[in-house]
Design an enzyme around this catalytic site. Structure first.
Site, PDB file in Angstrom:
ATOM      1  N   GLU A  74       0.832  -1.207   0.000  1.00  0.00           N
ATOM      2  CA  GLU A  74       0.000   0.000   0.000  1.00  0.00           C
ATOM      3  C   GLU A  74       0.868   1.259   0.000  1.00  0.00           C
ATOM      4  O   GLU A  74       1.077   1.887   1.037  1.00  0.00           O
ATOM      5  CB  GLU A  74      -0.946   0.011   1.206  1.00  0.00           C
ATOM      6  CG  GLU A  74      -2.080  -1.005   1.105  1.00  0.00           C
ATOM      7  CD  GLU A  74      -3.084  -0.900   2.253  1.00  0.00           C
ATOM      8  OE1 GLU A  74      -2.822  -0.152   3.213  1.00  0.00           O
ATOM      9  OE2 GLU A  74      -4.123  -1.579   2.181  1.00  0.00           O
TER      10      GLU A  74
ATOM     11  N   GLU B 237      -6.616  -7.174  -1.272  1.00  0.00           N
ATOM     12  CA  GLU B 237      -7.000  -7.000   0.133  1.00  0.00           C
ATOM     13  C   GLU B 237      -8.325  -6.267   0.202  1.00  0.00           C
ATOM     14  O   GLU B 237      -8.525  -5.254  -0.470  1.00  0.00           O
ATOM     15  CB  GLU B 237      -5.921  -6.213   0.881  1.00  0.00           C
ATOM     16  CG  GLU B 237      -6.144  -6.109   2.380  1.00  0.00           C
ATOM     17  CD  GLU B 237      -5.001  -5.361   3.065  1.00  0.00           C
ATOM     18  OE1 GLU B 237      -3.832  -5.679   2.787  1.00  0.00           O
ATOM     19  OE2 GLU B 237      -5.284  -4.446   3.857  1.00  0.00           O
TER      20      GLU B 237
END
Length: 354
Positions: free
Chosen positions: A179, A271
């Site tokens: 991320e 995710e």
């Protein structure tokens, strides 16, 4: 109102012995998605072989677009005790998962504290998932700091070693930056174009998954959108771009971005959760189902966060399950989110697109 912006999850501080069963288990029943009596020869990998990006889809060895569905581990520095022979058997056989995402945190007590240990741990999980016929996403879980270049040297080292140990396998996908945040798309692209050749030098055929701007939101959480990636894609073949969402926080703007992006780019949702951006709080199953419907319609693979007994609502097992070594099968040890996601991995046809 503009949806809540993505923010890094606060790491769980729960302790626990780092136990990992190394005993191999029989191959799992097939996923994609046969009956419980299907022979072990028809596991997801046996059925589909090596995967490759074709256009905007992920395709199997026969050129057919496939949608993988599965679970992500939590950080292995905290929750390796949840990843035993029994729990992985349950994921493959009882849950009928196609894919396991192995999350190796870089900071927060992860890889940088003991590179050899965490490389060995990731490799062990790759081998155990492989023995059960599942695909594996090798997740380099950089989170904070958000600039992937901060960990470039370690990323090269980690992926070189993992690729060397697993280059003969046909079930590996490499996720090179979990991320990214606080940096431009050009900065993330530059990182990807330095790491991908390291992997391809050893394992030239495996798909590579590239994190996107603003906690893998295609930039939505920092006021951008997918157009910057469409206009300036990574210069490498056989890659996909990642998107993350948490349904109670990330609503119509995020859903629309995922839909548009998937029409122009190969996308994998590596995710997501049914809760808020921190993986906690109440479950919004209705919004989550809208995402799942979209992903089924566009054949976007997905991985749910997470296969542990962390106290947050996003961890599928009740707290204490891992310390007690189960029970792993059925629903008695599952939180509501665990029951919901297990049902949708096991029997996707029972939840058709609208």
């Amino acid at each position: 109102m503009k949806p809540a912006r993505l923010r890094p999850r606060t790491a769980a501080a729960l302790g626990g012995a780092l136990l990992l069963a190394l005993t191999a288990a029989p191959a799992a029943d097939a996923v994609l998605h046969p009956s419980p009596r299907t022979p072990a020869a028809t596991t997801p990998v046996a059925l589909n072989g090596r995967l490759e990006v074709c256009g905007t889809k992920l395709c199997n060895a026969h050129g057919k677009a496939v949608q993988l569905r599965g679970m992500s581990t939590h950080g292995t520095q905290w929750y390796a005790q949840c990843l035993t022979s029994g729990s992985l058997d349950a994921l493959a056989k009882d849950w009928k998962a196609d894919v396991l995402r192995v999350s190796t945190y870089v900071q927060e007590g992860g890889y940088e504290t003991d590179p050899q240990r965490f490389t060995d741990l990731a490799d062990s999980l790759i081998r155990q998932a492989t023995d059960r016929g599942m695909y594996v996403i090798v997740d380099w879980h950089m989170l904070s700091p958000g600039d992937p270049h901060t960990n470039l040297a370690d990323a090269r080292r980690f992926f070189t070693e993992i690729a060397k140990r697993n280059h003969g396998r046909n079930n590996i996908l490499y996720e090179i930056a979990n991320e990214p945040s606080g940096v431009s798309w050009s900065r993330i692209k530059s990182y990807a174009e330095q790491v991908i050749p390291v992997i391809r030098a050893v394992d030239p055929d495996a798909p590579v998954l590239v994190g996107t701007r603003a906690w893998s939101s295609f930039g939505v959480s920092e006021g951008a959108d997918e157009s910057e990636v469409v206009a300036d894609p990574v210069d490498a073949p056989n890659i996909m771009y990642t998107f993350h969402f948490y349904a109670d926080s990330h609503r119509d703007e995020y859903l629309a971005t995922l839909s548009r992006a998937a029409d122009r780019l190969p996308v994998f949702v590596t995710e997501f959760g049914t809760q808020n951006y921190a993986g906690e709080g109440g479950n919004d199953f209705a919004m989550s189902q809208r995402y799942l419907d979209l992903m089924a319609d566009k054949k976007i693979g997905w991985v749910n966060w997470n296969y542990s007994d962390d106290h947050r609502t996003g961890a599928v097992f009740n707290t204490g399950t891992c310390a007690n070594d189960g029970p792993w099968t059925g629903t008695s040890s599952l939180k509501p989110a665990g029951v919901w996601i297990r049902d949708r991995i096991r029997t996707p046809d029972d939840f058709p697109t609208g």
